[in-house]
Write an enzyme that holds these catalytic residues in place. Sequence first.
Site, PDB file in Angstrom:
ATOM      1  N   LYS A 209       0.799  -1.201   0.198  1.00 22.88           N
ATOM      2  CA  LYS A 209       0.004   0.102   0.036  1.00 22.88           C
ATOM      3  C   LYS A 209       0.847   1.159   0.065  1.00 22.88           C
ATOM      4  O   LYS A 209       1.697   1.115   0.776  1.00 22.88           O
ATOM      5  CB  LYS A 209      -0.821   0.194   1.286  1.00 22.88           C
ATOM      6  CG  LYS A 209      -1.765   1.328   1.282  1.00 22.88           C
ATOM      7  CD  LYS A 209      -2.734   1.387   2.345  1.00 22.88           C
ATOM      8  CE  LYS A 209      -3.389   2.462   2.576  1.00 22.88           C
ATOM      9  NZ  LYS A 209      -4.489   2.764   3.504  1.00 22.88           N
ATOM     10  N   GLU A 259     -10.305  12.238  10.965  1.00 19.98           N
ATOM     11  CA  GLU A 259      -9.542  11.043  11.517  1.00 19.98           C
ATOM     12  C   GLU A 259      -8.745  11.541  12.781  1.00 19.98           C
ATOM     13  O   GLU A 259      -8.094  12.664  12.741  1.00 19.98           O
ATOM     14  CB  GLU A 259      -8.488  10.599  10.519  1.00 19.98           C
ATOM     15  CG  GLU A 259      -7.697   9.569  11.033  1.00 19.98           C
ATOM     16  CD  GLU A 259      -6.974   8.854   9.804  1.00 19.98           C
ATOM     17  OE1 GLU A 259      -6.164   8.076  10.086  1.00 19.98           O
ATOM     18  OE2 GLU A 259      -7.203   9.647   8.472  1.00 19.98           O
ATOM     19  N   GLU A 303      -7.920  -2.726   2.612  1.00 19.69           N
ATOM     20  CA  GLU A 303      -7.083  -1.429   3.069  1.00 19.69           C
ATOM     21  C   GLU A 303      -7.382  -0.894   4.473  1.00 19.69           C
ATOM     22  O   GLU A 303      -6.352  -0.576   5.237  1.00 19.69           O
ATOM     23  CB  GLU A 303      -7.441  -0.383   1.968  1.00 19.69           C
ATOM     24  CG  GLU A 303      -6.971   1.007   2.117  1.00 19.69           C
ATOM     25  CD  GLU A 303      -7.489   2.080   1.275  1.00 19.69           C
ATOM     26  OE1 GLU A 303      -7.097   3.422   1.604  1.00 19.69           O
ATOM     27  OE2 GLU A 303      -8.239   1.916   0.696  1.00 19.69           O
ATOM     28  N   GLU A 437     -11.733   9.754  -6.411  1.00 18.35           N
ATOM     29  CA  GLU A 437     -11.893   9.748  -5.112  1.00 18.35           C
ATOM     30  C   GLU A 437     -11.123  10.908  -4.608  1.00 18.35           C
ATOM     31  O   GLU A 437     -11.741  11.685  -3.789  1.00 18.35           O
ATOM     32  CB  GLU A 437     -11.090   8.424  -4.419  1.00 18.35           C
ATOM     33  CG  GLU A 437     -11.105   8.629  -2.889  1.00 18.35           C
ATOM     34  CD  GLU A 437     -10.424   7.132  -2.544  1.00 18.35           C
ATOM     35  OE1 GLU A 437     -10.116   7.150  -1.523  1.00 18.35           O
ATOM     36  OE2 GLU A 437     -10.742   6.269  -2.874  1.00 18.35           O
ATOM     37  N   LYS A 441     -13.084  13.807  -2.535  1.00 13.25           N
ATOM     38  CA  LYS A 441     -12.626  14.315  -1.249  1.00 13.25           C
ATOM     39  C   LYS A 441     -12.553  15.934  -0.948  1.00 13.25           C
ATOM     40  O   LYS A 441     -12.663  16.454  -0.047  1.00 13.25           O
ATOM     41  CB  LYS A 441     -11.323  13.534  -0.632  1.00 13.25           C
ATOM     42  CG  LYS A 441     -11.414  12.194  -0.384  1.00 13.25           C
ATOM     43  CD  LYS A 441     -10.316  11.522   0.114  1.00 13.25           C
ATOM     44  CE  LYS A 441     -10.473  10.167   0.151  1.00 13.25           C
ATOM     45  NZ  LYS A 441      -9.266   9.258   0.431  1.00 13.25           N
TER      46      LYS A 441
END
Length: 452
Positions: A209, A259, A303, A437, A441
């Site tokens: 990743k 987050e 993920e 994506e 965002k």
Amino acid sequence: MPVHALSEDLKSLIDKLIQLKQVPPTEPIVQLSLNTVAMPLISWLASQTQFPRIYWHGRDRIEEVAAIGACKDFRFETGINDQQLAMAYQEQRALSTNQNIRYYGGVAFDRTIESWPEFGNSRFILPRIEFRRSGSKFSLLVNLNFAENDHHSEIDKAIAAIEAVMPAKPLSPPKKIVPLGRSDKPDFERWKTLVEQVVEPKFNQDTPKVVLSRLTQLEVNEPIDPWMVMACWQGRNPNSFQFGFQFSPERTFISCSPERLFRRRQQELFTEALAGTTVRGLSQEEDIALANALLEDNKNSVENQLVRSHIVNMLTPLSNYVGADELATIFKLNHIQHLHRAIRAELKPGVNDFQLLQALHPTPAVGGLPRHSALNFIRQREGYTRGWYAGACGYFNKYESEFSVAIRSALFEPGRINLFAGAGIIAGSEPEAEWQELENKLATIMSILFEM
């Protein structure tokens, strides 16, 4: 601003400071505080002329802080390591037993390379003046640094700072922005090449990743009030962390991030795996269907599991206990929704905040796995300096600390707005879908800037 025009609470603080001149300080760092009236904190902050200007709003919406000035400023550039930073902070923290004294700031995404001007690779501020809201209660605080300043002159500086406080004025009304131009770094062709390099089987076998990101620069010919944008963003995503740092009139970094990096209360630690993304639906039925599809999507589930496993592995040597959700849940924002797993740990005695930063930052949700090889790929090929984007921003004190991962963020400079977004690239990732994506965002901040 003359003393007779100050609020009664500010006058009371000045009176306390004058009285303190007659009494030698009991500790090198002293904080005076009193309860005060409700205050629109972003409006108040935007009205001030003193720097730095700092804003913090917790994701749980219970706590909000607006702070100005500095009586202690830690700023470190390339070459400082976490052990040196920890030592400097521990020495400073030992100067007071007051558990309410906080140092606000952040660390860059990559502390091995040069960061943005003024921000440094790490910078933390003990503010001169703070307004704090906890629930419905507001308090006014002033901090004094007698460790490095003469007793009387430090008090005089604090009085001068209070006298310079301006009343809160309404934020400038939003107005639609017409950008002069837009550029993306990397652009789509370069992005496609980078994604293909990451998913190439031989590379992906060793580095499963890499979180690639993009800097979108918008050129503008009129000043934009970042605090007005912050207030609008807060209204769109109230269940996020909201914070901002303005060290001078030239640059302001703001973030509305979903987050949490970690929250520590003494030896108890809370963190999370937030990775895997889809859009929101136009109806409740479509929204539920998209959420269910995200929960069942193999690429996004892998993920999120990678992030969860990494965090648990990094915390295990520092903890007596680590527990993590087995099943992912959905965390919803205005335009997108994420996979989320909560993680809790009981830290071993003596573990400090900088050990936690070193262990957890940058997370696989913003860097990749393994950390070292993913960061090397980003450092060498992404093509721009992330600075505090995807870094860690928050505060320390003796009793607790809290840090957010600075995603969904913007850096305002004269004539330019810098926007940031990233996407986790793993086996099976497609360049076009990951590019979209990034656009998803940025949808909320773009709508604020262009639909006002």
